[in-house]
Design a protein around this motif. Structure first.
Motif, PDB file in Angstrom:
ATOM      1  N   PRO A 143       0.839  -1.215   0.000  1.00  0.00           N
ATOM      2  CA  PRO A 143       0.000   0.000   0.000  1.00  0.00           C
ATOM      3  C   PRO A 143       0.870   1.260   0.000  1.00  0.00           C
ATOM      4  O   PRO A 143       2.020   1.229   0.436  1.00  0.00           O
ATOM      5  CB  PRO A 143      -0.774  -0.130   1.312  1.00  0.00           C
ATOM      6  CG  PRO A 143       0.139  -0.910   2.204  1.00  0.00           C
ATOM      7  CD  PRO A 143       0.859  -1.881   1.313  1.00  0.00           C
ATOM      8  N   ALA A 144       0.274   2.343  -0.508  1.00  0.00           N
ATOM      9  CA  ALA A 144       1.017   3.594  -0.619  1.00  0.00           C
ATOM     10  C   ALA A 144       1.168   4.235   0.760  1.00  0.00           C
ATOM     11  O   ALA A 144       0.265   4.183   1.592  1.00  0.00           O
ATOM     12  CB  ALA A 144       0.299   4.547  -1.566  1.00  0.00           C
ATOM     13  N   LEU A 145       2.309   4.856   0.979  1.00  0.00           N
ATOM     14  CA  LEU A 145       2.576   5.582   2.210  1.00  0.00           C
ATOM     15  C   LEU A 145       2.734   7.064   1.872  1.00  0.00           C
ATOM     16  O   LEU A 145       3.189   7.404   0.772  1.00  0.00           O
ATOM     17  CB  LEU A 145       3.848   5.061   2.881  1.00  0.00           C
ATOM     18  CG  LEU A 145       3.842   3.576   3.255  1.00  0.00           C
ATOM     19  CD1 LEU A 145       5.173   3.179   3.883  1.00  0.00           C
ATOM     20  CD2 LEU A 145       2.702   3.260   4.214  1.00  0.00           C
ATOM     21  N   SER A 146       2.352   7.916   2.812  1.00  0.00           N
ATOM     22  CA  SER A 146       2.390   9.347   2.527  1.00  0.00           C
ATOM     23  C   SER A 146       2.757  10.122   3.778  1.00  0.00           C
ATOM     24  O   SER A 146       2.737   9.589   4.896  1.00  0.00           O
ATOM     25  CB  SER A 146       1.033   9.829   1.994  1.00  0.00           C
ATOM     26  OG  SER A 146       0.017   9.665   2.997  1.00  0.00           O
ATOM     27  N   SER A 147       3.084  11.409   3.555  1.00  0.00           N
ATOM     28  CA  SER A 147       3.354  12.347   4.638  1.00  0.00           C
ATOM     29  C   SER A 147       2.916  13.738   4.173  1.00  0.00           C
ATOM     30  O   SER A 147       2.650  13.953   2.988  1.00  0.00           O
ATOM     31  CB  SER A 147       4.835  12.345   5.014  1.00  0.00           C
ATOM     32  OG  SER A 147       5.618  12.743   3.907  1.00  0.00           O
TER      33      SER A 147
END
Length: 796
Positions: A541-545
């Motif tokens: 899954p995509a990770l973000s900040s």
């Protein structure tokens, strides 16, 4: 010239002349003195005064001296005592050699009158030389068949001493076969002879070494020796024999070609050609002849080819020795090949797994391999290892098989590749090792979210920018690799300002994070705004900040100053009244202006550009106050027109101008305004006094206001009757973004003005200034209230 100063040769000639001429003066009987050789210099020999019968004083007066026949100064005469002293050490052997006795002749000479006394110096021999043989070795060859009683003559020893100090006797070292016999020579010396006592046997004793010693008769006696070597000549009656029946040798397998294996030796008691031996192989195989060779004379066996312990471990070689009479002896050589550590360990890789995921569990098998060493013993025992600083472990499995497994969890972001060196070392001497290098890569897993370089960004954009202007960038990095590290950017509305039209203000490049302003910004409408930026990777899954971006709109000097007072758009300008009794510095009016910009762009300055009578009025640059520059006089004109320039501090600066009309009147004086320090003193006065002052001021002010209202109404009605117009009031409020800057005379946003302008020519021009939205100043600003009162008249 003194006799001592005559040269030696001339002196000798003169002395010889006197010796021959004065032969009759020589004493007939010589004196005889003796001295041992090698005595120290200065030794006493005799006293000539006693022998001659003269006094000691005669020695000097008659010029006594000693003269030897060879004119060498062996002795010296002490003329003070008459003693004969030894002048140098004497060596009898050098003076007289073998002559005995050794006599040195000399004379004692008296010059005045001339007289000679003959004397002899006998040099006595001491035992200072050792007997010595001319040959250090004496060789005698005697056949073993020689009959006993046979004599063999030998050279005698030499001794430089004479008499009893010369050679007196000879001795021979004890032995059962020979004895010594002395013979006398014609000159009186003795020489030795060797006599055989019993028959010789060369096989038992092929050679004799005897010591011959010569002794002199001195005390203590001295001796000299020589070696007498007796060789016994043999006959052929013996066969060769080896020293060992079997020679056992160990040869390392890495011995080079032509290296010595062993040296065999056989003996034959015979001599001559029957004692000469020849060595050879006896009944050996072809492999032995290809590998070894023997030297026929020395018996040395050398390698002809390299040995290999892994092929042949031992050899048995039969050898023989044959003499000149065809008699032979036999022996055998057992050659043991010694293993050396000449084979390095071998590594055979069976399987390798690479890359491996970074989230792999411990004990995951990475590689399987086997090791072997062809040597034996400790040379074939092996130790396998890898580096200590790796998250991997070697585990032995079956026989010489090993597995390489993970020991700790891996992190590709810390290290994406491992260079593993497998080292296999044997236990031989010297130790040999083999290394095999493996490269294991770690595949990426999306376990790192993108990280911004800053948690918040502050961007500054000058207003009136062009659309699509690049205003800055945000940057986020992802420690992962591949698609897991590909970052895309998007905009987020701030939670505290959800109604911000962000989509019409800025946009972001999804690939590189560059931010663009979509339209021109207006500082007066929007001074700052915030929004969020989201950075997401393409992992699954995509990770973000997220990061916060704050955009500050930088003001530009795009608003010219706006004059609030006096207004210039009325049909009749307002006129300022100034009493002729006003003193210098009298406040005529105050130009009030504002600037829609901020900062230094809104800093206003005032300047008097033009006046009807220069030098009469002045404008304060910072607050716009117009004051009299000097006292007024009757000669000054009644009407004055002033042109004031209002300029901001921007780049480039913008400006506006305003025209003031001033009317000089009689009988109109400025109310008394106490100075700040006086007012402060009055405030601290008695309360009753304060109340009286306030009541008096109120009555005076009410009267003055009533007069002004009356005059203003009459003027307004006259103007309406003449032009049918009325007071001009600006439509609508002024811009609400006008900003007050302290000390510049501009107003704050809370002030809006209604201005009444009355047209006409004459002295009936009045100005009425009233705030539409009153904003009462704080109590501490009493000075500003007085200025406002002076600048205009307020009506409610």
């Amino acid at each position: 010239m003194e006799p001592g100063e005559i040269r030696p040769q001339q002196k000798r000639q003169v002395l010889l002349f006197f010796v021959f001429l004065g032969g009759s003066l020589v004493c007939s009987e010589p004196w005889r003195y003796s001295v041992a050789e090698e005595m120290e210099i200065g030794s006493f020999i005799a006293n000539v005064v006693k022998d001659i019968g003269l006094g000691v004083e005669d020695l000097v007066s008659r010029g006594a001296r000693v003269i030897f026949d060879d004119y060498k100064p062996y002795l010296q005469l002490d003329q003070q005592t008459g003693n004969l002293l030894l002048n140098e050490q004497l060596d009898r052997e050098a003076l007289c050699h073998l002559t005995e006795p050794c006599i040195l002749h000399f004379q004692v000479l008296f010059e005045n009158p001339l007289q000679f006394f003959r004397a002899e110096l006998w040099v006595k021999d001491i035992n200072d030389h050792t007997p010595a043989f001319l040959d250090k070795h004496i060789l005698l060859k005697i056949s073993e068949g020689t009959a006993p009683g046979t004599s063999f003559q030998m050279d005698s020893a030499q001794d430089l001493d004479v008499g009893k100090n010369g050679v007196q006797n000879y001795t021979l070292s004890p032995n059962p076969y020979f004895h010594l016999q002395l013979q006398d020579s014609d000159d009186g010396r003795k020489y030795p002879e060797l006599l055989l006592d019993q028959s010789l046997d060369r096989e038992k004793e092929p050679e004799f070494r005897l010591t011959l010693t010569a002794l002199d008769g001195g005390s203590p006696p001295r001796s000299g020796t020589t070696l007498v070597r007796v060789l016994v000549l043999d006959i052929n009656d013996n066969a060769p024999e080896f020293q060992r029946p079997v020679y056992e040798v160990q040869v390392p397998e890495n011995s080079p070609v032509d290296s010595l294996v062993v040296r065999v030796s056989a003996t034959d008691l015979d001599a001559g050609i029957y004692g000469e031996l020849s060595y050879s192989f006896s009944h050996v195989s072809t492999d032995i002849r290809k590998t070894f060779e023997i030297h026929p004379v020395s018996g040395e066996i050398h390698l002809k080819a390299l040995l290999d312990f892994e092929l042949i471990q031992s050899y048995t070689i039969n050898i023989q020795a044959i003499d000149g009479g065809s008699l032979s002896g036999k022996s055998a050589i057992l050659v043991q090949v010694v293993d050396v550590n000449d084979n390095a360990p071998e590594i055979v890789m069976t399987s390798l797994t690479s890359p491996i995921p970074e989230n792999s569990s411990p004990e995951m098998v990475v590689a399987i391999f086997s090791v072997r060493d062809q040597d034996a013993g400790d040379n074939g025992r092996m130790v396998c290892s890898i580096q200590d600083d790796l998250p991997f472990l070697l585990k032995p499995t079956f026989k010489n098989f090993y597995t390489l497994v993970t020991e700790l969890p891996l992190d590709r972001e810390r290290q994406a590749e491992y260079n593993i060196t497998i080292t296999v070392t044997d236990l031989g001497t010297p130790r040999l090792k083999t290394q095999h290098n493996l490269t294991v890569t770690v595949s990426d897993v999306n376990d790192n979210a993108p990280a911004f370089s800053q948690s918040s960004y502050t961007l500054r954009v000058r207003e009136n920018n062009s659309p699509a202007l690049h205003i800055g960038s945000v940057s986020a990095t992802d420690r992962d690799a591949g698609a897991n590290a590909q970052v895309t950017y998007s905009l987020l509305l701030p939670p505290h300002d959800p109604h911000l039209p962000l989509a019409s203000l800025v946009s972001i490049n999804a690939d590189n994070g560059q931010l663009f302003a979509l339209r021109a910004l207006d500082y007066e409408a929007l001074q700052a705004f915030e929004f969020g930026v989201r950075a997401a990777d393409r992992g699954s899954p995509a990770l973000s900040s997220q990061a916060l971006v704050r955009v500050l709109v930088v003001d530009a000097n795009d608003n010219a100053p706006f004059v609030l007072y006096p207004l210039q758009n009325g049909s009749a300008p307002c006129t300022e009244l100034v009493p002729r009794a006003a003193e210098a510095g009298y406040l005529v009016t105050k130009v009030v202006a504002v600037d829609g910009d901020s900062g230094q762009n809104a800093w206003l300055s005032y300047q008097l550009l033009k006046a009807t009578e220069p030098g009469l009025f002045g404008v304060w640059a910072h607050n716009g106050e117009v004051r009299t520059a000097r006292l007024l006089s009757e000669r000054d004109a009644v009407k004055h027109r002033l042109l004031v320039l209002v300029k901001d501090n921007g780049e480039p600066p913008l400006s506006a101008s305003v025209t003031l009309h001033v009317l000089l009147v009689d009988g109109f004086s400025q109310p008394y305004l106490p100075l700040p320090d006086v007012a402060a003193a009055e405030a601290r006065a008695d309360p009753l006094t304060v109340y009286l002052v306030i009541a008096l001021a109120s009555v005076s002010s009410l009267f003055l206001v009533s007069v002004l209202v009356f005059v203003a109404v009459r003027l307004c009605r006259r103007s309406r009757a003449a032009s049918g117009g009325g007071c001009s009031v600006p439509e609508g409020p002024f811009a609400g973004h006008l900003v007050d800057v302290s000390g510049t005379g501009t107003l704050s946003r809370s002030y809006q003005y209604e201005v009444c302008l009355r047209g006409g020519s004459g002295t009936d021009e009045f100005k009425f200034l009233k705030p539409a939205i009153p904003n009462l100043p704080p109590p501490e600003r009493k000075k500003e209230e007085s200025h406002t009162f002076l600048n205009g008249f307020e009506f409610f």
